[in-house]
Motif scaffolding. Structure first.
Motif, PDB file in Angstrom:
ATOM      1  N   THR A 136      74.221  39.636  66.110  1.00 44.38           N
ATOM      2  CA  THR A 136      74.780  38.564  66.939  1.00 44.38           C
ATOM      3  C   THR A 136      73.755  38.039  67.927  1.00 44.38           C
ATOM      4  O   THR A 136      72.922  38.788  68.440  1.00 44.38           O
ATOM      5  N   LEU A 137      73.832  36.739  68.180  1.00 49.77           N
ATOM      6  CA  LEU A 137      73.023  36.100  69.215  1.00 49.77           C
ATOM      7  C   LEU A 137      73.917  35.601  70.346  1.00 49.77           C
ATOM      8  O   LEU A 137      73.412  34.994  71.301  1.00 49.77           O
ATOM      9  N   ASP A 138      75.208  35.847  70.235  1.00 48.97           N
ATOM     10  CA  ASP A 138      76.157  35.393  71.247  1.00 48.97           C
ATOM     11  C   ASP A 138      76.031  36.245  72.505  1.00 48.97           C
ATOM     12  O   ASP A 138      76.110  37.477  72.449  1.00 48.97           O
ATOM     13  N   ALA A 139      75.831  35.610  73.652  1.00 48.60           N
ATOM     14  CA  ALA A 139      75.579  36.346  74.895  1.00 48.60           C
ATOM     15  C   ALA A 139      76.782  37.183  75.314  1.00 48.60           C
ATOM     16  O   ALA A 139      76.619  38.336  75.735  1.00 48.60           O
ATOM     17  N   GLU A 140      77.978  36.633  75.211  1.00 44.63           N
ATOM     18  CA  GLU A 140      79.162  37.386  75.638  1.00 44.63           C
ATOM     19  C   GLU A 140      79.381  38.602  74.744  1.00 44.63           C
ATOM     20  O   GLU A 140      79.658  39.709  75.232  1.00 44.63           O
ATOM     21  N   ILE A 141      79.276  38.393  73.428  1.00 41.96           N
ATOM     22  CA  ILE A 141      79.446  39.504  72.485  1.00 41.96           C
ATOM     23  C   ILE A 141      78.389  40.575  72.750  1.00 41.96           C
ATOM     24  O   ILE A 141      78.701  41.780  72.797  1.00 41.96           O
ATOM     25  N   SER A 142      77.145  40.162  72.942  1.00 40.25           N
ATOM     26  CA  SER A 142      76.064  41.122  73.182  1.00 40.25           C
ATOM     27  C   SER A 142      76.305  41.919  74.451  1.00 40.25           C
ATOM     28  O   SER A 142      76.118  43.145  74.479  1.00 40.25           O
ATOM     29  N   ALA A 143      76.714  41.236  75.513  1.00 38.56           N
ATOM     30  CA  ALA A 143      76.958  41.931  76.778  1.00 38.56           C
ATOM     31  C   ALA A 143      78.071  42.962  76.632  1.00 38.56           C
ATOM     32  O   ALA A 143      77.970  44.087  77.146  1.00 38.56           O
ATOM     33  N   TYR A 151      73.607  49.890  80.681  1.00 38.19           N
ATOM     34  CA  TYR A 151      74.386  49.195  81.709  1.00 38.19           C
ATOM     35  C   TYR A 151      73.576  48.063  82.329  1.00 38.19           C
ATOM     36  O   TYR A 151      74.081  46.958  82.555  1.00 38.19           O
ATOM     37  N   LEU A 152      72.308  48.342  82.631  1.00 36.36           N
ATOM     38  CA  LEU A 152      71.477  47.348  83.311  1.00 36.36           C
ATOM     39  C   LEU A 152      71.128  46.159  82.423  1.00 36.36           C
ATOM     40  O   LEU A 152      70.737  45.102  82.932  1.00 36.36           O
ATOM     41  N   HIS A 153      71.279  46.322  81.103  1.00 36.57           N
ATOM     42  CA  HIS A 153      71.062  45.181  80.213  1.00 36.57           C
ATOM     43  C   HIS A 153      71.988  44.019  80.591  1.00 36.57           C
ATOM     44  O   HIS A 153      71.615  42.855  80.427  1.00 36.57           O
ATOM     45  N   VAL A 154      73.191  44.337  81.067  1.00 39.85           N
ATOM     46  CA  VAL A 154      74.166  43.274  81.327  1.00 39.85           C
ATOM     47  C   VAL A 154      73.732  42.383  82.482  1.00 39.85           C
ATOM     48  O   VAL A 154      73.581  41.165  82.300  1.00 39.85           O
ATOM     49  N   PRO A 155      73.490  42.926  83.698  1.00 40.89           N
ATOM     50  CA  PRO A 155      73.052  42.024  84.776  1.00 40.89           C
ATOM     51  C   PRO A 155      71.642  41.466  84.586  1.00 40.89           C
ATOM     52  O   PRO A 155      71.362  40.351  85.020  1.00 40.89           O
ATOM     53  N   VAL A 156      70.764  42.219  83.927  1.00 45.53           N
ATOM     54  CA  VAL A 156      69.370  41.778  83.801  1.00 45.53           C
ATOM     55  C   VAL A 156      69.205  40.707  82.728  1.00 45.53           C
ATOM     56  O   VAL A 156      68.562  39.677  82.949  1.00 45.53           O
ATOM     57  N   PHE A 157      69.795  40.924  81.552  1.00 44.78           N
ATOM     58  CA  PHE A 157      69.597  40.007  80.430  1.00 44.78           C
ATOM     59  C   PHE A 157      70.788  39.095  80.164  1.00 44.78           C
ATOM     60  O   PHE A 157      70.651  38.068  79.495  1.00 44.78           O
ATOM     61  N   TYR A 158      71.968  39.456  80.657  1.00 42.31           N
ATOM     62  CA  TYR A 158      73.174  38.664  80.391  1.00 42.31           C
ATOM     63  C   TYR A 158      73.927  38.360  81.687  1.00 42.31           C
ATOM     64  O   TYR A 158      75.146  38.413  81.745  1.00 42.31           O
ATOM     65  N   GLY A 159      73.155  38.015  82.715  1.00 40.14           N
ATOM     66  CA  GLY A 159      73.766  37.714  84.007  1.00 40.14           C
ATOM     67  C   GLY A 159      74.702  36.525  83.963  1.00 40.14           C
ATOM     68  O   GLY A 159      75.575  36.389  84.831  1.00 40.14           O
ATOM     69  N   SER A 160      74.546  35.659  82.951  1.00 44.73           N
ATOM     70  CA  SER A 160      75.454  34.521  82.813  1.00 44.73           C
ATOM     71  C   SER A 160      76.880  34.967  82.503  1.00 44.73           C
ATOM     72  O   SER A 160      77.828  34.214  82.716  1.00 44.73           O
ATOM     73  N   GLN A 161      77.035  36.191  81.996  1.00 44.59           N
ATOM     74  CA  GLN A 161      78.363  36.736  81.695  1.00 44.59           C
ATOM     75  C   GLN A 161      78.912  37.389  82.964  1.00 44.59           C
ATOM     76  O   GLN A 161      79.066  38.607  83.067  1.00 44.59           O
ATOM     77  N   ALA A 162      79.212  36.527  83.933  1.00 41.92           N
ATOM     78  CA  ALA A 162      79.546  36.991  85.283  1.00 41.92           C
ATOM     79  C   ALA A 162      80.729  37.945  85.311  1.00 41.92           C
ATOM     80  O   ALA A 162      80.794  38.841  86.154  1.00 41.92           O
ATOM     81  N   ALA A 163      81.686  37.765  84.403  1.00 37.83           N
ATOM     82  CA  ALA A 163      82.886  38.604  84.418  1.00 37.83           C
ATOM     83  C   ALA A 163      82.571  40.069  84.142  1.00 37.83           C
ATOM     84  O   ALA A 163      83.341  40.953  84.530  1.00 37.83           O
ATOM     85  N   LEU A 164      81.455  40.351  83.458  1.00 36.86           N
ATOM     86  CA  LEU A 164      81.110  41.725  83.085  1.00 36.86           C
ATOM     87  C   LEU A 164      80.154  42.394  84.074  1.00 36.86           C
ATOM     88  O   LEU A 164      80.002  43.615  84.053  1.00 36.86           O
ATOM     89  N   VAL A 165      79.510  41.594  84.924  1.00 36.44           N
ATOM     90  CA  VAL A 165      78.442  42.126  85.779  1.00 36.44           C
ATOM     91  C   VAL A 165      78.926  43.167  86.794  1.00 36.44           C
ATOM     92  O   VAL A 165      78.309  44.232  86.936  1.00 36.44           O
TER      93      VAL A 165
END
Length: 300
Positions: free
Chosen positions: A184-191, A214-228
């Motif tokens: 997957t290349l989808d940011a939400e799915i990846s996060a 865990y740190l992959h989420v805020p560092v690489f997928y910070g756009s997925q604010a709901a998960l941060v």
């Protein structure tokens, strides 16, 4: 200074604008269009407000069989819940989604109903909040719904997360999550998958790979604010398991400041008090850091 997360919901509403809000309506089979605000749902029954010639208002029942479709391009409550999750307010987000789901329940079989999408958002919020008992109750309905490929993948992740809470073969679930990450290349799915990977490492007491996941989420997928907020709080807890107490306190402090007035911030403050003033312990040999040997995720 206002954060991106605090602006998320207001900006979304501005982007929708008045025409989009006006588009929210029930359309009857006789082509009558009843805009949102002109009908209500009480006890599963739908009624509309009619203005009389003398200026008075009256209510008339609407049979569900007379409704042709719903025009509901956006669901305000889903946007609101996403903003709340990004502010560390998971419980409030769940309440908003549960109420919205109840409102749309009578319309769930009618074309254009957002009931299914609200239900998916609801179970994802329950999963994030760790409300396993509630998730067990509502997930079967969501599993039975028809979804496109992307949302099927979301449901699959939810089922993986259910399995990781109960299965004895955590590495098999980890392998599935890692394979999905490759595809997957989808940011939400990846996060969401990185959260799954992190939780599995946590259960196996593999603290360093758990922290990195865990740190992959805020560092690489910070756009997925709901998960941060969830990822950041879990990272702080992982640091305490690694006996990096001073580092953990720094994380807790940032969380408390980033999400003021939220349950996430209050939790961070309480946990920070336990470790405040304690120094990091000296590094221990790698073999002492977990129950199992490193896995392929650690090298990512």
């Amino acid at each position: 200074m206002l954060s991106f997360k605090s602006l998320l919901f207001p900006l979304a509403c501005i982007a929708l604008g008045a025409p989009a809000l006006h588009a929210q309506a029930l359309v009857l089979k006789n082509n009558d269009r009843i805009p949102f605000g002109s009908f209500s749902v009480e006890g599963g029954k739908v009624s509309r407000t009619i203005k009389m010639s003398n200026g008075a208002e009256a209510k008339a029942s609407i049979n569900l069989t007379d409704i042709a479709r719903l025009e509901w391009p956006e669901v305000r409550e889903v946007l609101e819940a996403q903003a709340m999750l990004g502010e560390g307010k998971a419980k409030e987000a769940i309440e908003v989604l549960a109420k919205s789901k109840e409102f749309f329940k009578p319309f769930k079989a009618i074309p254009g109903s957002p009931y299914n999408d609200i239900s998916l958002a609801h179970v994802e919020a329950l999963d994030q909040a760790g409300d396993f008992d509630a998730l067990i109750r509502v997930l079967p309905e969501v599993e039975a719904m028809k979804w496109d490929d992307q949302k099927k993948l979301k449901v699959r992740i939810l089922k993986l997360n259910m399995s990781r809470r109960t299965s004895g073969d955590q590495d098999a679930i980890l392998s599935q999550a890692e394979d999905l990450l490759k595809d997957t290349l989808d940011a939400e799915i990846s996060a969401r998958l990185w959260m799954t990977v992190a939780e599995i490492h946590t259960r196996k007491e593999r603290w360093e790979p758990a922290l990195m996941a865990y740190l992959h989420v805020p560092v690489f997928y910070g756009s997925q604010a709901a998960l941060v907020p969830q990822a950041e709080l879990a990272a702080a807890r992982t640091l305490t398991k690694m006996e990096r107490f001073k580092d953990a306190v720094g994380f807790y402090q940032r969380i408390a400041e980033a999400y003021p007035g939220s349950e996430t911030a209050e939790t961070a403050k309480k946990e920070m008090a336990i470790y405040n003033g304690r120094e990091n312990k000296p590094d221990r040999p790698a073999a002492a850091g977990g129950k199992d040997s490193p896995t392929k995720t650690e090298s990512k």
